[in-house]
Each structure stands twice: as structure tokens, then as C-alpha cells.
Write a protein that holds these residues in place. Structure first.
Motif, PDB file in Angstrom:
ATOM      1  N   MET A 475       0.830  -1.208   0.000  1.00  0.00           N
ATOM      2  CA  MET A 475       0.000   0.000   0.000  1.00  0.00           C
ATOM      3  C   MET A 475       0.865   1.260   0.000  1.00  0.00           C
ATOM      4  O   MET A 475       0.636   2.207  -0.769  1.00  0.00           O
ATOM      5  CB  MET A 475      -0.902  -0.037   1.240  1.00  0.00           C
ATOM      6  N   VAL A 476       1.858   1.291   0.880  1.00  0.00           N
ATOM      7  CA  VAL A 476       2.752   2.443   0.971  1.00  0.00           C
ATOM      8  C   VAL A 476       3.559   2.595  -0.311  1.00  0.00           C
ATOM      9  O   VAL A 476       3.764   3.705  -0.817  1.00  0.00           O
ATOM     10  CB  VAL A 476       3.670   2.301   2.197  1.00  0.00           C
ATOM     11  N   ALA A 477       4.010   1.473  -0.874  1.00  0.00           N
ATOM     12  CA  ALA A 477       4.787   1.523  -2.112  1.00  0.00           C
ATOM     13  C   ALA A 477       3.963   2.070  -3.282  1.00  0.00           C
ATOM     14  O   ALA A 477       4.491   2.731  -4.180  1.00  0.00           O
ATOM     15  CB  ALA A 477       5.317   0.130  -2.456  1.00  0.00           C
ATOM     16  N   LYS A 478       2.645   1.825  -3.266  1.00  0.00           N
ATOM     17  CA  LYS A 478       1.763   2.320  -4.330  1.00  0.00           C
ATOM     18  C   LYS A 478       1.374   3.784  -4.117  1.00  0.00           C
ATOM     19  O   LYS A 478       0.688   4.365  -4.947  1.00  0.00           O
ATOM     20  CB  LYS A 478       0.492   1.462  -4.392  1.00  0.00           C
ATOM     21  N   GLY A 479       1.803   4.369  -3.007  1.00  0.00           N
ATOM     22  CA  GLY A 479       1.514   5.772  -2.761  1.00  0.00           C
ATOM     23  C   GLY A 479       0.192   6.033  -2.085  1.00  0.00           C
ATOM     24  O   GLY A 479      -0.264   7.185  -2.042  1.00  0.00           O
ATOM     25  N   CYS A 480      -0.468   5.014  -1.551  1.00  0.00           N
ATOM     26  CA  CYS A 480      -1.746   5.199  -0.849  1.00  0.00           C
ATOM     27  C   CYS A 480      -1.473   5.631   0.588  1.00  0.00           C
ATOM     28  O   CYS A 480      -0.664   5.002   1.282  1.00  0.00           O
ATOM     29  CB  CYS A 480      -2.558   3.902  -0.862  1.00  0.00           C
ATOM     30  N   THR A 481      -2.143   6.660   1.038  1.00  0.00           N
ATOM     31  CA  THR A 481      -1.900   7.208   2.367  1.00  0.00           C
ATOM     32  C   THR A 481      -2.654   6.411   3.428  1.00  0.00           C
ATOM     33  O   THR A 481      -3.890   6.344   3.391  1.00  0.00           O
ATOM     34  CB  THR A 481      -2.350   8.681   2.431  1.00  0.00           C
ATOM     35  N   PRO A 482      -1.935   5.815   4.387  1.00  0.00           N
ATOM     36  CA  PRO A 482      -2.612   5.061   5.459  1.00  0.00           C
ATOM     37  C   PRO A 482      -3.326   6.016   6.421  1.00  0.00           C
ATOM     38  O   PRO A 482      -2.930   7.163   6.598  1.00  0.00           O
ATOM     39  CB  PRO A 482      -1.468   4.336   6.171  1.00  0.00           C
ATOM     40  N   SER A 483      -4.378   5.527   7.040  1.00  0.00           N
ATOM     41  CA  SER A 483      -5.100   6.315   8.033  1.00  0.00           C
ATOM     42  C   SER A 483      -4.544   6.019   9.425  1.00  0.00           C
ATOM     43  O   SER A 483      -3.825   5.031   9.626  1.00  0.00           O
ATOM     44  CB  SER A 483      -6.592   5.969   8.000  1.00  0.00           C
ATOM     45  N   LYS A 484      -4.870   6.865  10.388  1.00  0.00           N
ATOM     46  CA  LYS A 484      -4.448   6.624  11.780  1.00  0.00           C
ATOM     47  C   LYS A 484      -5.051   5.322  12.283  1.00  0.00           C
ATOM     48  O   LYS A 484      -4.425   4.587  13.054  1.00  0.00           O
ATOM     49  CB  LYS A 484      -4.923   7.784  12.670  1.00  0.00           C
ATOM     50  N   PHE A 485      -6.253   5.032  11.818  1.00  0.00           N
ATOM     51  CA  PHE A 485      -6.937   3.832  12.268  1.00  0.00           C
ATOM     52  C   PHE A 485      -6.152   2.574  11.899  1.00  0.00           C
ATOM     53  O   PHE A 485      -6.010   1.656  12.713  1.00  0.00           O
ATOM     54  CB  PHE A 485      -8.336   3.786  11.645  1.00  0.00           C
ATOM     55  N   ILE A 486      -5.633   2.518  10.691  1.00  0.00           N
ATOM     56  CA  ILE A 486      -4.942   1.299  10.246  1.00  0.00           C
ATOM     57  C   ILE A 486      -3.616   1.138  10.974  1.00  0.00           C
ATOM     58  O   ILE A 486      -3.163   0.020  11.244  1.00  0.00           O
ATOM     59  CB  ILE A 486      -4.760   1.281   8.715  1.00  0.00           C
ATOM     60  N   TYR A 487      -2.968   2.287  11.338  1.00  0.00           N
ATOM     61  CA  TYR A 487      -1.754   2.189  12.164  1.00  0.00           C
ATOM     62  C   TYR A 487      -2.085   1.517  13.504  1.00  0.00           C
ATOM     63  O   TYR A 487      -1.360   0.646  13.980  1.00  0.00           O
ATOM     64  CB  TYR A 487      -1.175   3.587  12.428  1.00  0.00           C
ATOM     65  N   GLN A 488      -3.204   1.941  14.094  1.00  0.00           N
ATOM     66  CA  GLN A 488      -3.595   1.382  15.391  1.00  0.00           C
ATOM     67  C   GLN A 488      -3.928  -0.097  15.260  1.00  0.00           C
ATOM     68  O   GLN A 488      -3.596  -0.906  16.137  1.00  0.00           O
ATOM     69  CB  GLN A 488      -4.799   2.144  15.936  1.00  0.00           C
ATOM     70  N   VAL A 489      -4.601  -0.483  14.157  1.00  0.00           N
ATOM     71  CA  VAL A 489      -4.924  -1.894  13.931  1.00  0.00           C
ATOM     72  C   VAL A 489      -3.653  -2.717  13.858  1.00  0.00           C
ATOM     73  O   VAL A 489      -3.544  -3.812  14.456  1.00  0.00           O
ATOM     74  CB  VAL A 489      -5.758  -2.054  12.642  1.00  0.00           C
ATOM     75  N   LEU A 490      -2.672  -2.221  13.118  1.00  0.00           N
ATOM     76  CA  LEU A 490      -1.415  -2.952  12.975  1.00  0.00           C
ATOM     77  C   LEU A 490      -0.667  -3.038  14.307  1.00  0.00           C
ATOM     78  O   LEU A 490      -0.108  -4.084  14.660  1.00  0.00           O
ATOM     79  CB  LEU A 490      -0.534  -2.273  11.920  1.00  0.00           C
ATOM     80  N   VAL A 491      -0.645  -1.945  15.054  1.00  0.00           N
ATOM     81  CA  VAL A 491       0.038  -1.946  16.357  1.00  0.00           C
ATOM     82  C   VAL A 491      -0.593  -2.967  17.289  1.00  0.00           C
ATOM     83  O   VAL A 491       0.100  -3.749  17.954  1.00  0.00           O
ATOM     84  CB  VAL A 491      -0.001  -0.533  16.971  1.00  0.00           C
ATOM     85  N   ASP A 492      -1.945  -2.991  17.313  1.00  0.00           N
ATOM     86  CA  ASP A 492      -2.635  -3.927  18.207  1.00  0.00           C
ATOM     87  C   ASP A 492      -2.409  -5.374  17.785  1.00  0.00           C
ATOM     88  O   ASP A 492      -2.271  -6.266  18.628  1.00  0.00           O
ATOM     89  CB  ASP A 492      -4.131  -3.624  18.221  1.00  0.00           C
ATOM     90  N   SER A 493      -2.377  -5.630  16.451  1.00  0.00           N
ATOM     91  CA  SER A 493      -2.239  -7.017  15.987  1.00  0.00           C
ATOM     92  C   SER A 493      -0.811  -7.529  16.091  1.00  0.00           C
ATOM     93  O   SER A 493      -0.586  -8.739  16.133  1.00  0.00           O
ATOM     94  CB  SER A 493      -2.713  -7.131  14.538  1.00  0.00           C
ATOM     95  N   LEU A 494       0.152  -6.618  16.154  1.00  0.00           N
ATOM     96  CA  LEU A 494       1.559  -7.017  16.224  1.00  0.00           C
ATOM     97  C   LEU A 494       2.111  -6.805  17.637  1.00  0.00           C
ATOM     98  O   LEU A 494       3.268  -6.437  17.822  1.00  0.00           O
ATOM     99  CB  LEU A 494       2.380  -6.202  15.216  1.00  0.00           C
ATOM    100  N   SER A 495       1.284  -7.034  18.637  1.00  0.00           N
ATOM    101  CA  SER A 495       1.694  -6.778  20.015  1.00  0.00           C
ATOM    102  C   SER A 495       2.599  -7.860  20.587  1.00  0.00           C
ATOM    103  O   SER A 495       3.299  -7.633  21.561  1.00  0.00           O
ATOM    104  CB  SER A 495       0.449  -6.618  20.907  1.00  0.00           C
TER     105      SER A 495
END
Length: 547
Positions: A475-495
Motif C-alpha cells: 500500500m505504501v509503495a503504491k503511494g496510498c496514504t494510510p489512516s491513523k486507524f490502520i496504524y492502530q490496527v497494525l500496532v494492536d495485531s503485532l503486540s
């Protein structure tokens, strides 16, 4: 002098000793191929090319009038008029139909470019004045008086007698329309009161309604009521338009008590309000959230034998949606469809949305199908809302069926695809969501941030954090801007500690992307993860911050 004459005399020339030249031989030029000369020359040695083509073969007042009305520009119309009156062979005598057509063409131009029309009006009026036509009515001037700006319209109105045309209440009303449209209410009111004594024109009901519309437009309810009170003294009986205008002013000001009193007075006087007047009062109550009063007026309207129209239904349905009254909005929509009215798509979308938010997605789906049978056109926004809510409530098969039906007769939008993918991912139907992804790509849609985040959230929800992290990198490589929500989802899932390397690679990928993907709030999410963890986390954070 005598010597000069003698010097050039024939005798002097005779003294020359040069031999005389031989006589020239004459040549004969054949002239049989030349056309014979005309017996007489034409009166004019030239003709002027008409400025507009095609020019009428037979120039008459009727043919010229048609030409003037269809000229591409008003300038062409003025040129054609000049040519016909002065340069055509023979010139066309001036007549009222010709000038009426020219004035009509200028009035059409004034609707889009009033300055250009005013510039061209002077030459046309000069020709009309010079033509000295017999007395005629002011009817040809009415469109121009309405379309021109206030001052040119006033000058034209005052100059009508110079064309042998006398102003009437019709041209006066056209002038009032110009003034009111430009919000020159003081000038309009002054002319209105001076008309009988100065202009010898008595304003009529139309004049009062025009003035009332202007006063209501600027929110001057007191002045509008003053005009309404004085109409009886002028011998003018208010009509439905008059009362509707004043009723609108009350409702716009929020004075529903005054509006209701006026409405009751109208009925008490023996007049019968029409559907527009009822709708204005209903809308006033709806705008203030008083749906009970709006329903009461609607019941009174039907009891009086006045049937609601599409605007009446739309006003009340929209108010019900705004107040979250899904059942009432649904019932009124059914009543509206049953009466033969076709609601517009935005209104349908509001009804569908309020039903879905009230947990009635299946009912909303049935309502939408009924709307489609009543000739409501398919719409991606409505379908997207329905698909999302059907999936959210676990009716994935219904959502997929609705999507397939839309796809057969309509091209789904990116929003529709994303809504289905999001719904499937939230229900852990990732394999089915992948098929929709493939279908979307085949239609040459590029996945956007919403598409990626739906899958990332779905993978993380199913415990497949590594797959979610891989999609994030793509997603980042394609230039799509992540939302704050998806950062939080990733942080919670990679705990878990086992995901430390994956998490740090996500941070580094976002930081190295060369785009502004990480603002203060995003960094705060990651920093909270790093605090109170081991040195490995801090090392990766230092690397990301130094980039």
C-alpha cells in the motif's frame, strides 16, 4: 515666344535628312468570342455581401424576422438588421415585426451578457426611433425590460414614448422584475408608490406580488406585511401567490406562530390554500424539527381534499430521516411511490441509510428493490450503502446478490467495490473478497487506500498479521496514504514479541516512503508501542527517526 513657335513648326521638322518610316501594317483581332455589350449599365456598380449566411432569397419582414431570431450572436443580428434596411437591393421597409424580432434576440443575449445587450441596444433603438412606426403596444419591449440591468431597463421604460409606444402596467411590471432581481428594492418601492401620480400607471396584483417577492427575498417581513395590508386599500385582492410569498417569509424567519395565524386567517376568510401553500407551512415545521405539527398540517390538507405532491412528500421524508425516524420515513416513501411519484436518488439514499442505521438492512434492501420497480434509476451510492450494511449485519449472500444484480445492468463504482470488500473482510470472507478484488482489477480499477485497509483489517482480525503487514508495505509503495486507524490496527495485531521485526519494518517502510505518511498523531501510536519495551524496539525507532 515667336522664336519658340518657329522652332517647333512643321517647316523646321522638314529639314531632317532621316528617311521617313514605312507605314505600319495593321493586324485584325478576332472578337467573335467576346460577349455583347449590354444596352445600358446598371444603376449601381457594386453589391454588398450580406453579413449573415444563408441570406433569404426573398427578403420580407417575415423572413428577416426568422433570420434575426436564429443569428449566432446578437452582433450578427444588428448587422443583418442594418443590411436589410439600408444595403439590401431593394432595401426592406422598416416594420414592427422586424424590430420586435431584433429586440427579442437582444433580450435572449441579455440573459447571459447584459452588458453586451445594452451596448447593442442603442443602435437598434436609434433605428426604431428613426423609423417613425405607427403607434404600437409595449409588448415587444417586455422581455428586454425584464432581462436588462436596472438602470438600462429604467431608461428604456422611460423612453418608450419616443418610439410611439406608451408604457402600461405590463412594462411597469417587467421593470419591477428587473429591479427586484437585482435587489434594488428601494428604487422598486419608490417607483411603485410614484406610479399612479408620475407615470399614470396603476399597479395591479402582479405588481404587488413582484414587490412582495423582493421584500421576502431580503428578509424584510415587516415591509412585506405593510404591502399586504395596503393591498386592500388599493382595491387589490391578494391571491394564493401573495399569501404563499408572505407565508414563506414567516417560515424562513422561524416565526411559525405568525405563519400558522396567517394560514388560519386565510382559511377563515373563505379562501382555499393550494398544495404549495400547505407545503410551505409543512416545510417550516420540518425545518424546526416539529414533525408532529407537520403531520397535523398534512392530515388537514388531505381532509380538505388537497393531495400532497412530490415536494410535500420529499420535505417530510427528509425531515424524518434527519430525526432518525426510519419507520415513518419508510411508510411515507411507500405512500409516495403508491401515489405515482418517483423520488430522486438522494432522497432514496437517505431513506436506505436511516433504515440501515436503525438495524433494518434487510428491510432497506426490500425497499430499494421496490423503488427500482417504480422506475427509480440504479445508483452506486445507494447500492454501496446497502451492501455495506448487509455485510455488517451478516447477510453476506444478500449483499453479493445485490452486487451481481447491479453489475448486470450497471457498472459498479469504486465505492461499491470497496463497500463489498469491506463487508466481506469484516465477516472474515477474505477468499470471497479476493475474488471481488480480482474482478475490480479486471475492470481496470486501481485498489486505493480504502481497499487495502479493508484487507489489512481483515487479515489482522483473523490473526494473519504478517499478511496484513505485507499488504501495508504494498500500500505504501503504491503511494496510498494510510489512516491513523490502520496504524492502530497494525500496532494492536503485532503486540506479540515475535512480531517485533515485522512491526519495525512497517515503521521503516512508512518513514522511507518519501511521503508525509507519518504525522505527530501517527508517531504517537508507535511511540506508545516502544515505551516500556526492550532495546530492540528503541533501536528500530532511532533508525526510523534518523531518516
Amino acid at each position: 515666344m515667336l522664336r519658340g513657335m518657329r522652332r517647333w513648326s512643321p517647316g523646321a521638322r522638314a529639314l531632317s535628312t532621316a528617311p521617313a518610316p514605312a507605314p505600319a501594317t495593321r493586324t485584325t483581332v478576332p472578337v467573335a468570342h467576346l460577349a455583347p455589350l449590354p444596352a445600358s449599365l446598371p444603376e449601381s456598380g457594386y453589391t454588398v455581401t450580406p453579413p449573415v449566411q444563408p441570406w433569404p432569397r426573398r427578403l420580407t419582414a417575415r423572413s428577416l424576422s426568422r433570420l434575426l431570431l436564429r443569428t449566432p450572436t446578437p452582433d450578427d443580428a444588428v448587422l443583418a438588421l442594418r443590411h436589410a434596411l439600408f444595403q439590401a437591393s431593394p432595401p426592406l421597409p422598416p416594420s414592427l415585426p422586424v424590430f420586435a424580432a431584433a429586440l427579442a434576440r437582444l433580450s435572449r443575449a441579455a440573459a447571459s451578457d447584459a452588458d453586451a445587450a445594452a451596448r447593442l441596444l442603442g443602435p437598434v433603438l436609434s433605428l426604431l426611433r428613426a423609423a417613425r412606426l405607427p403607434a404600437f403596444s409595449d409588448r415587444p419591449f417586455l422581455p428586454l425590460l425584464r432581462a436588462l440591468r436596472p438602470l438600462p431597463s429604467l431608461r428604456l421604460f422611460l423612453s418608450l414614448p419616443s418610439f410611439n409606444s406608451h408604457p402600461s402596467v405590463r412594462s411597469f411590471n417587467a421593470l419591477l422584475h428587473s429591479l427586484v432581481s437585482a435587489r434594488r428594492l428601494r428604487l422598486a418601492a419608490a417607483l411603485f408608490r410614484a406610479a399612479p401620480a408620475k407615470l399614470y400607471i396603476t399597479p395591479n396584483l402582479v405588481s404587488c406580488n413582484i414587490l412582495l417577492k423582493g421584500l421576502v427575498g431580503i428578509g424584510d417581513l415587516d415591509a412585506a406585511l405593510e404591502v399586504l395590508d395596503e393591498m386592500t386599500g388599493w382595491g387589490i385582492v391578494p391571491d394564493v401567490v401573495t399569501y404563499t410569498t408572505v407565508l414563506t417569509a414567516y417560515c424562513s424567519k422561524g416565526d411559525l406562530e405568525g405563519a400558522q395565524k396567517l394560514f388560519d386567517d386565510i382559511i377563515a376568510s373563505g379562501r382555499r390554500p393550494d398544495v404549495t401553500m400547505y407545503t410551505v407551512l409543512i416545510d417550516g415545521y420540518c425545518l424546526r424539527g416539529k414533525l408532529q405539527d407537520a403531520a397535523r398540517i398534512m392530515d388537514e390538507m388531505e381532509a380538505a381534499g388537497v393531495q400532497p405532491n412530490d415536494i410535500t412528500y420529499s420535505v417530510v421524508i427528509e425531515a424524518c430521516c434527519k430525526e432518525g425516524k426510519s419507520a415513518e420515513a419508510r411508510d411515507l416513501m411507500r405512500e409516495m411511490l403508491g401515489a405515482g411519484y418517483v423520488p430522486d436518488t438522494p432522497l432514496c439514499a437517505k431513506v436506505v441509510d436511516v433504515l440501515c442505521q436503525d438495524g433494518k438492512a434487510l428491510e432497506a434492501n426490500e425497499m430499494w428493490r421496490w423503488m427500482a420497480k417504480k422506475s427509480v434509476p440504479p445508483d452506486n451510492a445507494v447500492t454501496s450503502t446497502l451492501i455495506y450494511w448487509l455485510c455488517k449485519t451478516g447477510m453476506v449472500q444478500e449483499a453479493r446478490k445485490l452486487f451481481d444484480e447491479l453489475e448486470r445492468g450497471f457498472v459498479p463504482s469504486m465505492l461499491t467495490y470497496n463497500s463489498l470488500i469491506l463487508g466481506l473482510c469484516e465477516n472474515e470472507e477474505l477468499q470471497e473478497a479476493g475474488k471481488v478484488w480480482d474482478d475490480m482489477v479486471e475492470r481496470r480499477y486501481e485498489p486505493n487506500a480504502m481497499t487495502y485497509e479493508a484487507f489489512i483489517k481483515g487479515f489482522c482480525k483473523m490473526g494473519k498479521s504478517n499478511e496484513g503487514a505485507a499488504l501495508f508495505k504494498e500500500m505504501v509503495a503504491k503511494g496510498c496514504t494510510p489512516s491513523k486507524f490502520i496504524y492502530q490496527v497494525l500496532v494492536d495485531s503485532l503486540s506479540e514479541p515475535s512480531h517485533d521485526d515485522t512491526f519495525c519494518k512497517i515503521v521503516e517502510a512508512a518513514a522511507l516512503s518519501g511521503r508525509d505518511f507519518l504525522d505527530g498523531e501517527s508517531w504517537e501510536i508507535f511511540i506508545r508501542k516502544v515505551v516500556d519495551t526492550n532495546e530492540t524496539w528503541k533501536k528500530h525507532l532511532d533508525v526510523a527517526l534518523s531518516m
